[in-house]
Design an enzyme around this catalytic site. Sequence first.
Site, short mmCIF file in Angstrom:
data_model
loop_
_atom_site.label_atom_id
_atom_site.label_comp_id
_atom_site.label_asym_id
_atom_site.label_seq_id
_atom_site.Cartn_x
_atom_site.Cartn_y
_atom_site.Cartn_z
N ARG A 1 -57.36 48.54 139.02
CA ARG A 1 -57.48 47.73 140.22
C ARG A 1 -57.69 46.27 139.84
O ARG A 1 -58.47 45.96 138.93
CB ARG A 1 -58.65 48.23 141.08
CG ARG A 1 -58.46 49.65 141.58
CD ARG A 1 -59.57 50.13 142.47
NE ARG A 1 -59.39 51.53 142.83
CZ ARG A 1 -60.23 52.25 143.56
NH1 ARG A 1 -61.34 51.68 144.02
NH2 ARG A 1 -59.98 53.51 143.82
N ARG B 1 -67.82 47.25 138.43
CA ARG B 1 -66.54 46.89 139.03
C ARG B 1 -65.57 46.47 137.93
O ARG B 1 -65.59 45.33 137.47
CB ARG B 1 -66.74 45.77 140.05
CG ARG B 1 -65.64 45.69 141.10
CD ARG B 1 -65.97 44.62 142.13
NE ARG B 1 -67.13 44.98 142.93
CZ ARG B 1 -67.09 45.75 144.01
NH1 ARG B 1 -65.94 46.26 144.41
NH2 ARG B 1 -68.19 46.01 144.69
N SER C 1 -66.35 58.41 147.71
CA SER C 1 -65.94 58.12 149.07
C SER C 1 -64.99 59.23 149.50
O SER C 1 -63.94 59.41 148.87
CB SER C 1 -65.26 56.75 149.15
OG SER C 1 -65.05 56.37 150.49
N ARG D 1 -69.14 55.08 137.14
CA ARG D 1 -70.36 54.87 137.92
C ARG D 1 -71.35 56.01 137.70
O ARG D 1 -72.56 55.80 137.76
CB ARG D 1 -70.01 54.70 139.40
CG ARG D 1 -69.27 53.39 139.65
CD ARG D 1 -69.33 52.94 141.09
NE ARG D 1 -68.76 51.61 141.23
CZ ARG D 1 -68.85 50.86 142.31
NH1 ARG D 1 -69.51 51.31 143.37
NH2 ARG D 1 -68.32 49.66 142.36
#
Length: 430
Positions: A267, A282, A357, A396
């Site tokens: 990303r 991140r 998520s 994470r």
Amino acid sequence: MLDIRWISANSDKAIAALVARGWHSQEASAEISAIVSLDEERRGHLTSLQKAQERRNQASKEIGQAMAAKDMAKADSLKVEVAQIKNDVQAGEAREREIDLALADKLARLPNVPLEDVPHGKDEADNVEVRRVGEPRVEEEWIKEHFEIGEALGQMDFERAAKLSGARFTVLSGQIARLERALGQFMLDTHTQEHGYTEVNPPVLVRDEALFGTGQLPKFTEDLFKTTEGRWLIPTAEVTLTNLVREEIVDFSDLPLRFTALTPCFRSEAGSAGRDTRGMLRQHQFNKVELVSITAEDKSLKEHERMTECAEAVLKKLELPFRTVVLCTGDMGFGAQKTYDIEVWLPGQKTYREISSCSICGDFQARRMNARYRAAGEKQTRFVHTLNGSGTAVGRALIAVIENYQNEDGSISVPSALRPYMSGVERIGA
């Protein structure tokens, strides 16, 4: 992608859905009006084309009749008419393609419609906590963040990573590198052996169509990495796993399909300038275990709850404190109807941070992929419903393990669930 027939019949609801997602009311109204107008123009244009074709066919028959009656003047006049209709139809078909492209582009940029039970709100401050599991670690004075621990152990190197690749990359080594690998294997084993997911090893380079199917294109181009020869690096294995049913009619008896994969993800973090610049939270490149379900439409809500429980089970096995929140309308992803975020406790930051998520997308992605199924006893096909979730983000999870299992002497205790994957190692020291 939303059904244009639903938008035309429920324009007020479509506008309200956009407003709930953060659009200005005038902007939302103008966009829906433009889409409905384009659709009306398209349908009117198709009717005109159909009539022109019918007249062309009729005139062609009349030419034969005139020729049989040796009325050459009428035949010649009809031939001129047929030629003109042919030109008009060709121009009309070109215009039809223009309208279709314009309408498809507008539809492709509309987000999904939130389910009725999703809380309304602007951002993460309006998310609603559903449950909390485990007790956050007592805040001892010596508690450190993951990057401080990893660097002190000499097994987490950001400077060398920057020399190789720039910012937002990390070099892991030694037992911490092994711990990250163990986490990924542990997650895959949990989901395949206990939760019924099928392991897949998919490509990490995909074509435009795959990213369009799951909703990353065309809206989120700047968040992606593209190769010089035109393929894209996947931002998540949701892309490849969901597109496994692209342009297919799935056998109803095979549903639900449940897939999982451990892949690197890429990303650009285009919208994250200045956020989480220290550590591994991140990154441009990270590993993630993804969960994807393909279901019949009447089973998807139940599947969403099940998927969330599967992701939570990983954290329970690792004995990591976490909470689950339902995202508000303004904080949901583009393709989601409803999303649960699972947030793990990070004692170094003294806060909960997202680690998974889980989203239900309804038929939003299926329409973009033309992925369907035929229900038992039905002739017509229906669009499948798709769901995706992190099961979980490996990097994470590594951060959470390091911070929650740190010791005062700077070492890291290995969670009991991971010790079989670490050849029995119980503690990581310098």
